[in-house]
Design a protein around this motif. Structure first.
Motif, mmCIF file in Angstrom:
data_model
loop_
_atom_site.group_PDB
_atom_site.id
_atom_site.type_symbol
_atom_site.label_atom_id
_atom_site.label_comp_id
_atom_site.label_asym_id
_atom_site.label_seq_id
_atom_site.Cartn_x
_atom_site.Cartn_y
_atom_site.Cartn_z
ATOM 1 N N ALA A 39 9.034 -3.657 11.211
ATOM 2 C CA ALA A 39 9.165 -4.820 12.100
ATOM 3 C C ALA A 39 7.811 -5.497 12.312
ATOM 4 N N GLU A 40 6.781 -4.711 12.526
ATOM 5 C CA GLU A 40 5.439 -5.258 12.736
ATOM 6 C C GLU A 40 4.912 -5.962 11.479
ATOM 7 N N LEU A 41 5.137 -5.347 10.322
ATOM 8 C CA LEU A 41 4.667 -5.941 9.072
ATOM 9 C C LEU A 41 5.403 -7.238 8.763
ATOM 10 N N GLU A 42 6.702 -7.246 8.987
ATOM 11 C CA GLU A 42 7.480 -8.458 8.738
ATOM 12 C C GLU A 42 6.965 -9.618 9.579
ATOM 13 N N ALA A 44 3.907 -9.871 11.132
ATOM 14 C CA ALA A 44 2.500 -10.193 10.879
ATOM 15 C C ALA A 44 2.277 -10.900 9.551
ATOM 16 N N PHE A 45 3.072 -10.551 8.544
ATOM 17 C CA PHE A 45 2.840 -11.085 7.207
ATOM 18 C C PHE A 45 3.913 -12.065 6.742
ATOM 19 N N SER A 46 4.849 -12.390 7.625
ATOM 20 C CA SER A 46 5.935 -13.325 7.290
ATOM 21 C C SER A 46 6.661 -12.916 6.008
ATOM 22 N N ILE A 47 7.075 -11.655 5.984
ATOM 23 C CA ILE A 47 7.801 -11.120 4.836
ATOM 24 C C ILE A 47 9.093 -10.481 5.328
ATOM 25 N N GLU A 48 9.970 -10.172 4.394
ATOM 26 C CA GLU A 48 11.182 -9.430 4.710
ATOM 27 C C GLU A 48 11.169 -8.155 3.885
ATOM 28 N N ARG A 52 15.792 -1.269 0.474
ATOM 29 C CA ARG A 52 15.394 -0.676 -0.809
ATOM 30 C C ARG A 52 13.874 -0.536 -0.942
ATOM 31 N N GLU A 53 13.120 -1.251 -0.114
ATOM 32 C CA GLU A 53 11.658 -1.165 -0.127
ATOM 33 C C GLU A 53 11.130 -0.008 0.722
ATOM 34 N N MET A 54 11.979 0.577 1.550
ATOM 35 C CA MET A 54 11.554 1.632 2.468
ATOM 36 C C MET A 54 11.579 2.982 1.758
ATOM 37 N N THR A 55 10.632 3.132 0.841
ATOM 38 C CA THR A 55 10.519 4.353 0.051
ATOM 39 C C THR A 55 9.176 5.020 0.316
ATOM 40 N N ALA A 56 9.113 6.293 0.001
ATOM 41 C CA ALA A 56 7.850 7.013 0.152
ATOM 42 C C ALA A 56 6.762 6.356 -0.698
#
Length: 75
Positions: A39-42, A44-48, A52-56
């Motif tokens: 949530a913070e990264l989205e 701060a960096f205007s990304i989604e 599928r990106e939530m990987t180790a």
């Protein structure tokens, strides 16, 4: 990178973010921390960041997170 480190330190200032390379394997980041971080990264960096990106691979180190952010910003 500075913004990413600031966000990470706000989540947990006891972790040596710049030198840790196995955040997921050592369970430095649990599922709640990852959700908070996403949530913070989205914001701060205007990304989604899709599920599928939530990987180790994408969250094991600051470098891997930064690479993911850069890749998502390019898309």
């Amino acid at each position: 990178m500075e913004t990413l480190l600031k966000i990470l330190n706000e989540i947990d200032e006891t972790i040596d973010w710049e030198n840790e390379t196995d955040l997921m394997g050592k369970r430095r980041l649990d599922s709640f921390a990852v959700i908070t971080l996403v949530a913070e990264l989205e914001e701060a960096f205007s990304i989604e960041i899709e599920a599928r990106e939530m990987t180790a691979e994408n969250f094991n180190s600051v470098e891997s997170m930064y690479r993911m952010i850069q890749r998502l910003r390019e898309d």
